[in-house]
Design an enzyme around this catalytic site. Structure first.
Site, PDB file in Angstrom:
ATOM      1  N   LYS A  33       1.650   3.083 -10.870  1.00  0.00           N
ATOM      2  CA  LYS A  33       2.987   2.700 -10.384  1.00  0.00           C
ATOM      3  C   LYS A  33       3.053   1.171 -10.217  1.00  0.00           C
ATOM      4  CE  LYS A  33       1.452   3.721  -5.676  1.00  0.00           C
ATOM      5  NZ  LYS A  33       1.462   4.701  -4.589  1.00  0.00           N
ATOM      6  N   ARG A 120       6.208  11.207   6.044  1.00  0.00           N
ATOM      7  CA  ARG A 120       7.073  10.502   5.105  1.00  0.00           C
ATOM      8  C   ARG A 120       7.592  11.536   4.114  1.00  0.00           C
ATOM      9  NH1 ARG A 120       4.052   5.679   2.027  1.00  0.00           N
ATOM     10  NH2 ARG A 120       3.670   7.500   0.754  1.00  0.00           N
ATOM     11  N   TYR A 233       6.044 -30.107   2.102  1.00  0.00           N
ATOM     12  CA  TYR A 233       7.130 -29.909   3.058  1.00  0.00           C
ATOM     13  C   TYR A 233       6.596 -29.858   4.480  1.00  0.00           C
ATOM     14  CZ  TYR A 233      10.274 -28.538  -0.766  1.00  0.00           C
ATOM     15  OH  TYR A 233      11.045 -28.512  -1.888  1.00  0.00           O
ATOM     16  N   MET A 280       7.490 -23.538  -3.795  1.00  0.00           N
ATOM     17  CA  MET A 280       7.868 -22.529  -4.788  1.00  0.00           C
ATOM     18  C   MET A 280       7.055 -22.667  -6.072  1.00  0.00           C
ATOM     19  SD  MET A 280      11.628 -21.630  -6.348  1.00  0.00           S
ATOM     20  CE  MET A 280      12.437 -21.491  -4.782  1.00  0.00           C
TER      21      MET A 280
HETATM   22  C1  LIG Z   1       0.062   5.026  -4.493  1.00  0.00           C
HETATM   23  C2  LIG Z   1      -0.400   6.421  -4.278  1.00  0.00           C
HETATM   24  C3  LIG Z   1      -1.741   6.768  -4.491  1.00  0.00           C
HETATM   25  C4  LIG Z   1      -2.813   5.763  -4.847  1.00  0.00           C
HETATM   26  O1  LIG Z   1      -3.335   5.145  -3.690  1.00  0.00           O
HETATM   27  P1  LIG Z   1      -4.539   4.084  -3.794  1.00  0.00           P
HETATM   28  O2  LIG Z   1      -4.826   3.753  -2.384  1.00  0.00           O
HETATM   29  O3  LIG Z   1      -4.022   2.916  -4.559  1.00  0.00           O
HETATM   30  O4  LIG Z   1      -5.649   4.760  -4.504  1.00  0.00           O
HETATM   31  C5  LIG Z   1      -2.090   8.109  -4.359  1.00  0.00           C
HETATM   32  N1  LIG Z   1      -1.168   9.046  -4.033  1.00  0.00           N
HETATM   33  C6  LIG Z   1       0.123   8.743  -3.794  1.00  0.00           C
HETATM   34  C7  LIG Z   1       1.082   9.821  -3.435  1.00  0.00           C
HETATM   35  C8  LIG Z   1       0.551   7.429  -3.908  1.00  0.00           C
HETATM   36  O5  LIG Z   1       1.835   7.130  -3.672  1.00  0.00           O
END
Ligand SMILES: *Cc1c(COP(=O)(O)O)cnc(C)c1O
Length: 338
Positions: A33, A120, A233, A280
């Site tokens: 992801k 969640r 800055y 930046m």
């Molecule tokens: C992002 C995610 C993972 C992976 O977690 P890591 O700590 O990066 O290994 C696993 N399961 C779900 C549901 C996630 O959203």
């Protein structure tokens, strides 16, 4: 060149192999992801599958559809929610979806997510048997910090799913895959560890992992600040005595966050401190001598760990990696196989 991100797919393959050794017979699903935590989802996803991962997980249907174009045969599982339009797209593209409450969709393989303590996504009860359910899953809130709570979640999961047969059970993220054998079940969903980053904020080498990403730039300009002169800055760094400084052409727009003042980077192979306010498009490092413009600066890599920067910025490597801007107008990206 302003900066260059290098992605080492050889390191990623070795991380997959290390995780598979730990997981023994449990399947490894590679979580890609957020563009593989900023590392590049297509490159990392293909290399992970090649090295023995058996599925790729994304957060959104959009991410999975983008991968489907490049990986027509991969098993793709979308962990996050979807709209009715995306449900239809998922069916056409052969994606698997996660139902986290509100009924089990039909026409696509479904993983039912139970909330056992993350509080969640997820339902508290299994829906009545639905024909397309291929998996049951839960997500652990504390696999990197409180193993007792993680064990209690697993126990709830085990009880709630005891009556089910013929489904794949999965609960582990990277931290649980590495530290909690009883969480491994049928498949483990590993993200951060694939990229050679420690889920514990420690040295990834402790778990046999190698960083996949490195980030290099150069000194674009070197100058002498006289005692009493400042850089940046707000004049947050004032030279106590005559001080050589180097300006590096990356800043918070590139993902070098504003709270990384004080972080160490390598300049010509030696550790130097970032001083003054990060802006930046530029950061400044304090030097011990005059160096030529063009001298290499390693922001991450060659022993400088993203975990160190995360400690300085009081965040986690996940957030730093996702925040890197890979726009070709700002940085170049090179994929290597070591
Ligand atoms: C992002 C995610 C993972 C992976 O977690 P890591 O700590 O990066 O290994 C696993 N399961 C779900 C549901 C996630 O959203």
């Amino acid at each position: 060149m302003r900066s260059e991100l290098r992605i080492d797919l050889g390191a990623l393959r070795r991380n997959v192999a290390a995780l598979r050794r730990v997981l023994e017979g449990t399947e490894l699903w590679a979580v890609v992801k957020a563009n593989a935590y900023g590392h590049g989802a297509v490159d990392c996803g293909s290399a992970a599958l090649d090295a023995g991962a058996t599925a790729l997980c994304t957060a959104t249907v959009g991410e999975a559809l983008a991968l489907r174009g490049k990986l027509p045969l991969a098993r793709l599982i979308v962990l996050g929610p979807y709209s009715p339009v995306e449900l239809a797209q998922a069916g056409e593209a052969g994606l698997e979806l996660v139902s986290a409450g509100g009924g089990v969709p039909e026409g696509v393989p479904v993983h039912v997510k139970l909330d056992t303590g993350m509080g969640r996504w997820g339902t508290s009860e299994l829906p009545s048997p639905a024909r397309d359910v291929v998996g049951v899953m839960t997500h652990l809130a504390t696999a990197d910090s409180d193993l007792d709570f993680a064990r209690a979640q697993l126990e709830r999961f085990r009880e709630a799913t005891a009556s089910l047969t013929g489904v794949t059970r999965h609960a582990a993220n990277s931290a649980a895959a590495l530290r909690l054998p009883e969480a491994r079940l049928d498949a483990a969903r590993c993200g951060i560890a694939l990229y050679g980053l420690s889920p514990f904020g420690a040295d990834p080498g402790d778990d046999g992992l190698e960083p996949v990403l490195s980030w290099r730039s150069e000194l674009a300009l070197v100058k002498l600040l006289r005692a009493g002169e400042s850089t940046g800055y707000g004049r947050r760094f004032v030279a106590a005595h005559d001080t050589w400084i180097g300006v590096v052409p990356v800043g918070y727009a590139d993902g070098f966050r504003r709270d990384l003042t004080g972080a160490e980077v390598l300049v010509a192979g030696e550790r130097r401190r970032v001083v003054g306010t990060v802006s930046m498009d530029a950061v400044v490092v304090e030097l011990d001598r005059e160096l030529p413009a063009g001298t290499e600066v390693t922001i991450v890599g060659d022993g400088v760990l993203l975990e160190e920067h995360a400690r300085v910025a009081e965040t986690i490597t996940y957030e730093l990696a996702c925040g890197l801007d890979r726009a070709p107008e700002r940085s170049t990206r090179e994929v290597i196989e070591s």
